[in-house]
Design an enzyme around this catalytic site. Sequence first.
Site, PDB file in Angstrom:
ATOM      1  N   TYR A   1      -2.530  -0.789  10.258  1.00  0.00           N
ATOM      2  CA  TYR A   1      -2.463  -1.127   8.840  1.00  0.00           C
ATOM      3  C   TYR A   1      -1.154  -0.617   8.238  1.00  0.00           C
ATOM      4  O   TYR A   1      -0.451  -1.353   7.525  1.00  0.00           O
ATOM      5  CB  TYR A   1      -3.660  -0.524   8.119  1.00  0.00           C
TER       6      TYR A   1
ATOM      7  N   SER B   1       0.855  -1.187   0.000  1.00  0.00           N
ATOM      8  CA  SER B   1       0.000   0.000   0.000  1.00  0.00           C
ATOM      9  C   SER B   1       0.890   1.237   0.000  1.00  0.00           C
ATOM     10  O   SER B   1       2.032   1.196   0.471  1.00  0.00           O
ATOM     11  CB  SER B   1      -0.884   0.008   1.250  1.00  0.00           C
TER      12      SER B   1
END
Length: 266
Positions: A154, A141
């Site tokens: 995350y 990401s």
Amino acid sequence: MNLKSARVILTGASGGIGSATALALAQSEAQLLLVDRQAEGLQQLANRLRAEGAQAHAYPADLTRGADRQAVIEHAGRVLGGIDLLINNAGLLHFNPFEEEEPQAIERLLNVNVVAPILLARAVLPLMQRQGRGRVVNIGSIFGSIGFPYFASYSASKFALRGFSEALRRELAGSGVGVTYIAPRATRTPLNRSALNRMNEALKVAMDPPERVAAAVVDAVRRDRDEVYLGWPESLFVRLNGLLPRLVDGALRRQHREMRSYATQG
């Protein structure tokens, strides 16, 4: 890598990015072992791909369990005859104030996003090294390069996956086995809470369709690319954060209150 007849394990296959990637790989004539916890959606995807002429097998598994990971590798040997490509796509996303996250939820996220892909890579590596070729693709990401508020767990997991990818790639240099790290920006998938989607709209954050990520995965594998960062200006922010992180601090600080209002919803 030539994807025609390549033997592929794809995790998180029934999700938004996963199903789009499965379709793109099937169109490239790869042989697929599709892995996910969601057995019903996984089987529907495999049936759809087979109806379109693809070679696709569904294998439900919880990749946080060692026995399930080993079973996936063994099943790939039986139905595919080997493994040329592992795509670690399965993942969890938390969008919350960190102090509100349950410890058990944090532990599971790290197990799914970090421990499982690392141990799957460890399991396939001897097979790839013996045949002198192969590739591990880790779906990360932009948040694996820029730590965003309300994505602490995350972001931590994707930072870890990026570091693992870089280190393993350097370790395997010259072996015939490659490692690719792909960092999507915000993507329209079922992982997103409605509050996250509303925040992205309010802040005018661009969101890609899963098909764009899938196309980037296939292109990266074909071209043996090491790293791919999707989106502009997000890929620029990655560079800025590495060189001048205080600039990014200031930009995010200006959005902090609005972000918190969405992160604390439901």
